[in-house]
Design a protein around this motif. Structure first.
Motif, PDB file in Angstrom:
ATOM      1  N   LEU A  30      74.893  38.349  55.067  1.00 29.49           N
ATOM      2  CA  LEU A  30      75.216  39.435  53.710  1.00 29.49           C
ATOM      3  C   LEU A  30      74.497  40.746  54.413  1.00 29.49           C
ATOM      4  O   LEU A  30      75.619  41.663  54.392  1.00 29.49           O
ATOM      5  CB  LEU A  30      75.002  39.331  52.309  1.00 29.49           C
ATOM      6  N   THR A  31      73.241  40.795  54.479  1.00 26.80           N
ATOM      7  CA  THR A  31      72.977  42.099  55.386  1.00 26.80           C
ATOM      8  C   THR A  31      72.712  42.091  57.118  1.00 26.80           C
ATOM      9  O   THR A  31      72.512  42.447  57.185  1.00 26.80           O
ATOM     10  CB  THR A  31      71.423  42.160  54.603  1.00 26.80           C
ATOM     11  N   SER A  95      75.685  45.402  55.257  1.00 29.87           N
ATOM     12  CA  SER A  95      75.218  45.581  56.546  1.00 29.87           C
ATOM     13  C   SER A  95      74.640  47.029  57.011  1.00 29.87           C
ATOM     14  O   SER A  95      73.532  47.100  58.687  1.00 29.87           O
ATOM     15  CB  SER A  95      76.649  45.372  57.777  1.00 29.87           C
ATOM     16  N   ALA A  96      74.999  48.112  56.630  1.00 32.43           N
ATOM     17  CA  ALA A  96      73.529  49.940  56.675  1.00 32.43           C
ATOM     18  C   ALA A  96      72.950  49.590  56.180  1.00 32.43           C
ATOM     19  O   ALA A  96      72.079  50.577  56.549  1.00 32.43           O
ATOM     20  CB  ALA A  96      74.868  50.387  56.753  1.00 32.43           C
ATOM     21  N   GLN A  97      72.297  48.444  55.776  1.00 28.88           N
ATOM     22  CA  GLN A  97      70.394  49.209  54.485  1.00 28.88           C
ATOM     23  C   GLN A  97      69.986  48.701  55.827  1.00 28.88           C
ATOM     24  O   GLN A  97      68.979  50.227  55.737  1.00 28.88           O
ATOM     25  CB  GLN A  97      70.969  47.446  53.781  1.00 28.88           C
ATOM     26  N   VAL A  98      69.903  48.064  56.739  1.00 26.51           N
ATOM     27  CA  VAL A  98      68.735  48.327  57.579  1.00 26.51           C
ATOM     28  C   VAL A  98      68.847  48.916  58.887  1.00 26.51           C
ATOM     29  O   VAL A  98      67.485  49.920  58.855  1.00 26.51           O
ATOM     30  CB  VAL A  98      68.548  46.359  58.360  1.00 26.51           C
ATOM     31  N   PRO A  99      70.097  49.818  59.227  1.00 25.33           N
ATOM     32  CA  PRO A  99      69.937  50.331  60.372  1.00 25.33           C
ATOM     33  C   PRO A  99      69.794  51.639  60.210  1.00 25.33           C
ATOM     34  O   PRO A  99      69.136  52.773  60.281  1.00 25.33           O
ATOM     35  CB  PRO A  99      70.899  50.127  61.279  1.00 25.33           C
ATOM     36  N   MET A 100      69.993  52.174  58.685  1.00 28.20           N
ATOM     37  CA  MET A 100      69.894  52.970  58.377  1.00 28.20           C
ATOM     38  C   MET A 100      68.321  53.831  57.147  1.00 28.20           C
ATOM     39  O   MET A 100      68.122  54.668  57.799  1.00 28.20           O
ATOM     40  CB  MET A 100      70.688  53.124  56.740  1.00 28.20           C
ATOM     41  N   ASN A 101      68.246  52.420  56.709  1.00 27.21           N
ATOM     42  CA  ASN A 101      66.900  52.545  56.356  1.00 27.21           C
ATOM     43  C   ASN A 101      65.561  52.539  57.154  1.00 27.21           C
ATOM     44  O   ASN A 101      64.715  53.093  56.741  1.00 27.21           O
ATOM     45  CB  ASN A 101      66.465  51.428  55.290  1.00 27.21           C
ATOM     46  N   MET A 102      65.751  52.340  58.332  1.00 28.94           N
ATOM     47  CA  MET A 102      64.678  51.877  59.533  1.00 28.94           C
ATOM     48  C   MET A 102      64.891  53.467  59.722  1.00 28.94           C
ATOM     49  O   MET A 102      63.339  54.000  59.731  1.00 28.94           O
ATOM     50  CB  MET A 102      65.165  50.909  60.820  1.00 28.94           C
ATOM     51  N   MET A 103      65.454  54.344  59.642  1.00 23.79           N
ATOM     52  CA  MET A 103      65.739  55.381  60.028  1.00 23.79           C
ATOM     53  C   MET A 103      65.103  56.785  59.213  1.00 23.79           C
ATOM     54  O   MET A 103      64.211  57.829  59.292  1.00 23.79           O
ATOM     55  CB  MET A 103      67.097  55.775  60.113  1.00 23.79           C
ATOM     56  N   ARG A 234      63.608  45.876  44.753  1.00 26.85           N
ATOM     57  CA  ARG A 234      63.951  47.330  45.673  1.00 26.85           C
ATOM     58  C   ARG A 234      62.634  48.002  46.468  1.00 26.85           C
ATOM     59  O   ARG A 234      62.265  48.152  47.377  1.00 26.85           O
ATOM     60  CB  ARG A 234      64.813  47.884  44.605  1.00 26.85           C
ATOM     61  N   ILE A 235      61.663  47.930  45.663  1.00 29.09           N
ATOM     62  CA  ILE A 235      60.384  48.500  45.434  1.00 29.09           C
ATOM     63  C   ILE A 235      60.194  47.332  46.482  1.00 29.09           C
ATOM     64  O   ILE A 235      59.457  47.269  47.660  1.00 29.09           O
ATOM     65  CB  ILE A 235      59.303  48.611  44.576  1.00 29.09           C
ATOM     66  N   LEU A 236      59.654  46.217  46.542  1.00 26.73           N
ATOM     67  CA  LEU A 236      59.040  44.706  47.723  1.00 26.73           C
ATOM     68  C   LEU A 236      59.730  45.403  48.532  1.00 26.73           C
ATOM     69  O   LEU A 236      59.088  44.699  49.685  1.00 26.73           O
ATOM     70  CB  LEU A 236      59.871  43.892  46.827  1.00 26.73           C
ATOM     71  N   GLY A 274      62.362  48.687  61.294  1.00 23.86           N
ATOM     72  CA  GLY A 274      63.355  48.247  61.698  1.00 23.86           C
ATOM     73  C   GLY A 274      62.708  46.285  61.974  1.00 23.86           C
ATOM     74  O   GLY A 274      63.633  45.528  61.005  1.00 23.86           O
ATOM     75  N   VAL A 275      62.029  46.053  62.172  1.00 25.36           N
ATOM     76  CA  VAL A 275      62.270  44.675  61.917  1.00 25.36           C
ATOM     77  C   VAL A 275      61.617  44.017  61.057  1.00 25.36           C
ATOM     78  O   VAL A 275      61.576  43.105  60.168  1.00 25.36           O
ATOM     79  CB  VAL A 275      59.821  44.539  63.356  1.00 25.36           C
ATOM     80  N   CYS A 276      60.686  45.541  59.954  1.00 26.70           N
ATOM     81  CA  CYS A 276      60.229  44.482  58.723  1.00 26.70           C
ATOM     82  C   CYS A 276      61.012  44.405  57.481  1.00 26.70           C
ATOM     83  O   CYS A 276      61.812  43.604  57.471  1.00 26.70           O
ATOM     84  CB  CYS A 276      59.676  45.643  58.060  1.00 26.70           C
ATOM     85  N   LEU A 277      62.428  45.066  57.986  1.00 25.43           N
ATOM     86  CA  LEU A 277      63.576  45.790  56.621  1.00 25.43           C
ATOM     87  C   LEU A 277      64.597  44.328  57.603  1.00 25.43           C
ATOM     88  O   LEU A 277      65.531  43.704  56.051  1.00 25.43           O
ATOM     89  CB  LEU A 277      64.211  47.112  57.397  1.00 25.43           C
ATOM     90  N   THR A 278      64.542  44.423  58.155  1.00 25.74           N
ATOM     91  CA  THR A 278      65.550  43.303  59.212  1.00 25.74           C
ATOM     92  C   THR A 278      65.335  41.840  58.374  1.00 25.74           C
ATOM     93  O   THR A 278      66.381  40.932  57.295  1.00 25.74           O
ATOM     94  CB  THR A 278      65.818  43.003  60.596  1.00 25.74           C
ATOM     95  N   PHE A 279      63.758  41.479  57.753  1.00 25.18           N
ATOM     96  CA  PHE A 279      63.978  39.742  56.794  1.00 25.18           C
ATOM     97  C   PHE A 279      63.553  40.538  55.316  1.00 25.18           C
ATOM     98  O   PHE A 279      63.699  39.735  54.752  1.00 25.18           O
ATOM     99  CB  PHE A 279      62.204  39.612  57.997  1.00 25.18           C
ATOM    100  N   ALA A 280      62.809  41.647  55.359  1.00 24.55           N
ATOM    101  CA  ALA A 280      62.358  42.104  53.954  1.00 24.55           C
ATOM    102  C   ALA A 280      63.812  42.330  52.868  1.00 24.55           C
ATOM    103  O   ALA A 280      63.887  42.105  51.759  1.00 24.55           O
ATOM    104  CB  ALA A 280      61.755  43.367  53.532  1.00 24.55           C
ATOM    105  N   THR A 281      64.393  42.349  53.251  1.00 23.72           N
ATOM    106  CA  THR A 281      65.883  43.362  52.769  1.00 23.72           C
ATOM    107  C   THR A 281      66.923  41.787  52.803  1.00 23.72           C
ATOM    108  O   THR A 281      66.384  41.852  51.459  1.00 23.72           O
ATOM    109  CB  THR A 281      66.509  44.351  54.087  1.00 23.72           C
TER     110      THR A 281
END
Length: 323
Positions: A30-31, A95-103, A234-236, A274-281
């Motif tokens: 989904l993400t 699907s935009a969560q990771v690229p947007m949040n990493m920036m 969300r915090i985690l 980016g690496v962390c969020l790809t899996f953490a999200t």
């Protein structure tokens, strides 16, 4: 005679949602940030396949396999609102969560010392959160613009005040303390933003359903539990990148490895995020079941009576905790 394949229920996730592994597989699809790059043609094709299958077309008639059906269903879900069917704003999609949040996260941690930069990036973060919340609003009970505005102002103000206050305190401590300030600000903002955004559920209760999806009652107690679990996830979700990046940057600075390439600090932190969020999200979204089963005995007394008046033998009811 060969029997035709059983109809696939694409209204439910592909994987068993009663297990953490099943939920993780669901949210990984989904993400998936690669869905951001899907063309309008690909999205329209996915929509056409899902629409036709819902109307009764078979896999043979559509000329696709079961795997292709699910691929198109998840691509469709990544871009179209589940209630209204409208195409969602690009940056508001899951699907935009990771690229947007990493920036945004990378920049928050790179420019955490300057007061103007703190204000600007915390504002950017909460503006993005507001877009996501509005884009993914419920079609049956949409978020009023007034509620969205109050949530936006409250979360932005809470994040900025927390960041600036902790920055002053952190100046007395080691460098790592200052680098962890953005995480505290994000955590504070989530604790303000999510309850405010879902205030109507806290006031009126979250909808309870039977196993057939029929509404039975509303529960404020269940709403509090749902909002708490979403806030925690969300915090985690933000924590791995906002803890790992400061640790790595502090280690690099101690070894004086960036002395001749100070410009590299920002890109390194963005890449780590980016690496962390790809899996953490997806993995943090999967911590709690989306459709939560709750015992009727666990509900408020008046809600128990309301449920049992409609279904005398009810033992368990369900609610959608949200994301």
């Amino acid at each position: 005679m060969f029997s035709s394949p059983a109809k696939i229920d694409i209204e439910k996730p592909r994987w068993d949602q009663s297990t953490y592994v099943g939920r993780a597989q669901h949210f990984l699809k989904l993400t998936n940030p690669l869905n951001v790059f899907a063309t309008n043609g690909q999205l329209e094709k996915a929509k056409d396949i899902v629409t036709k299958y819902r109307k009764g077309a078979s896999l043979e008639q559509l000329g696709i396999s079961e795997n292709e059906l699910w691929e198109n269903k998840y691509l469709y879900d990544s871009a179209y609102h589940p209630d209204t069917g409208e195409k969602m704003t690009l940056i508001g999609r899951m699907s935009a969560q990771v690229p947007m949040n990493m920036m945004i996260t990378g920049c928050m941690m790179t420019f955490y010392q300057s007061t103007p930069a703190v204000i600007f990036w915390q504002w950017c973060n909460q503006s993005f959160n507001a877009v996501v919340n509005y884009t993914n609003r419920s079609g049956s009970s949409p978020i009023p613009l007034e509620t969205l505005g109050i949530s936006y102002v409250g979360a932005t103000g809470g994040a900025v005040i927390t960041a600036l206050t902790l920055n002053k305190l952190a100046k007395r401590g080691p460098p790592l303390a200052g680098r962890l300030v953005p995480l505290a600000a994000v955590a504070a903002a989530n604790c303000v933003n999510i309850p405010l955004m879902r205030f109507t559920e806290l006031r009126d209760g979250i909808e309870l359903q039977n196993d057939k999806g029929e509404k039975l009652a509303n529960s404020r107690k269940a709403a509090k539990e749902a909002i708490t679990s979403v806030t925690v996830s969300r915090i985690l979700m933000a924590s791995p990148s906002m803890i790992l990046a400061p640790l790595v940057m502090t280690a690099l600075e101690r070894r004086n490895l960036l002395a001749k390439a100070k410009w590299a600090g920002g890109p390194i932190q963005v890449a780590l995020c980016g690496v962390c969020l790809t899996f953490a999200t997806p993995l943090c979204c999967a911590l709690f079941a989306q459709r939560v089963a709750v015992s009727v005995d666990h509900l408020e007394e008046d809600v128990q009576k309301e449920v049992l008046a409609k279904e005398p033998n009810a033992k368990t009811v369900y609610y959608n905790k949200g994301l």
